[in-house]
Design an enzyme around this catalytic site. Sequence first.
Site, mmCIF file in Angstrom:
data_model
loop_
_atom_site.group_PDB
_atom_site.id
_atom_site.type_symbol
_atom_site.label_atom_id
_atom_site.label_comp_id
_atom_site.label_asym_id
_atom_site.label_seq_id
_atom_site.Cartn_x
_atom_site.Cartn_y
_atom_site.Cartn_z
ATOM 1 N N LYS A 87 8.856 -4.595 -0.384
ATOM 2 C CA LYS A 87 8.375 -5.555 0.002
ATOM 3 C C LYS A 87 8.152 -6.544 -1.366
ATOM 4 C CE LYS A 87 5.087 -7.520 3.414
ATOM 5 N NZ LYS A 87 3.941 -7.093 4.347
HETATM 6 O O1 G3P Z 1 2.491 -9.008 7.620
HETATM 7 C C1 G3P Z 1 1.626 -10.099 6.896
HETATM 8 C C2 G3P Z 1 0.390 -10.136 7.645
HETATM 9 O O2 G3P Z 1 -0.270 -8.817 7.316
HETATM 10 C C3 G3P Z 1 -0.992 -11.197 7.190
HETATM 11 O O3 G3P Z 1 -1.541 -11.209 8.349
HETATM 12 O O4 G3P Z 1 -3.579 -11.587 9.543
HETATM 13 O O5 G3P Z 1 -3.721 -11.270 7.069
HETATM 14 O O6 G3P Z 1 -2.875 -13.592 7.969
HETATM 15 P P1 G3P Z 1 -2.922 -11.867 8.037
#
Ligand code: G3P
Length: 222
Positions: A87
């Site tokens: 990633k």
């Molecule tokens: O895959 C990306 C994700 O982990 C981000 O999620 O909920 O932190 O915006 P969030």
Amino acid sequence: MKFFIDTANLTQIREAEDLGILDGVTTNPSLMAKEGITGHDKILKHYVDICNVVTGDVSAEVLATDFTGIVEEGEMLSSLHRQIVVKVPMIKDGLKALKYFDKKGIRTNCTLVFSAGQALLAAKAGATYVSPFIGRLDDINQDGVDLIHQIVHIYRTYDYKTQVLAASIRSPLHIVKCAEAGADVATCPLSAILDLLKHPLTDSGLAKFLADARKFSEPVNR
Ligand code: G3P
């Protein structure tokens, strides 16, 4: 559409795998820290543990932000297990590293993507996956699902092979909207996947079927 789970929690990963619908896992440094997985060796071991629970791709994020560092870290992560996808953040050196990894046959997930222009660059650099963060766009009053539509349209127009991996998903509706938009993958918290199961008419219908079955299984002349 493939379903990935967005967590570093092994219990949740196992639960999703047991459902029989899991195609892979994404993690990020925040999700690892949330599980208390800190320190270089523990983090690497945790990636391998995750790969041993699931059969699909497992995204492991580099922490370096310069080209040489990203390449070194990415090659090391990729050598951990054949399921690892490296990633890489959508920054200038990340873009160069995506191209490098593509030439070396190392699969990548370009993360922290918030615009169609960034997604176009990721595809041109040969990323295996691109991760638009739809929930975080919604948070700033921009429609995240619109971005998925836009990227899918561009990729189909030019026949880019990069898969659209909708990330930062917060709800079951996000998942369905991403499927409608043609996302190749949605990476979701376990709660959003389980919420897809729910419908009040399913619950009331099942209760009625079971009640009727009980009635007819009782002896008639008692
Ligand atoms: O895959 C990306 C994700 O982990 C981000 O999620 O909920 O932190 O915006 P969030």
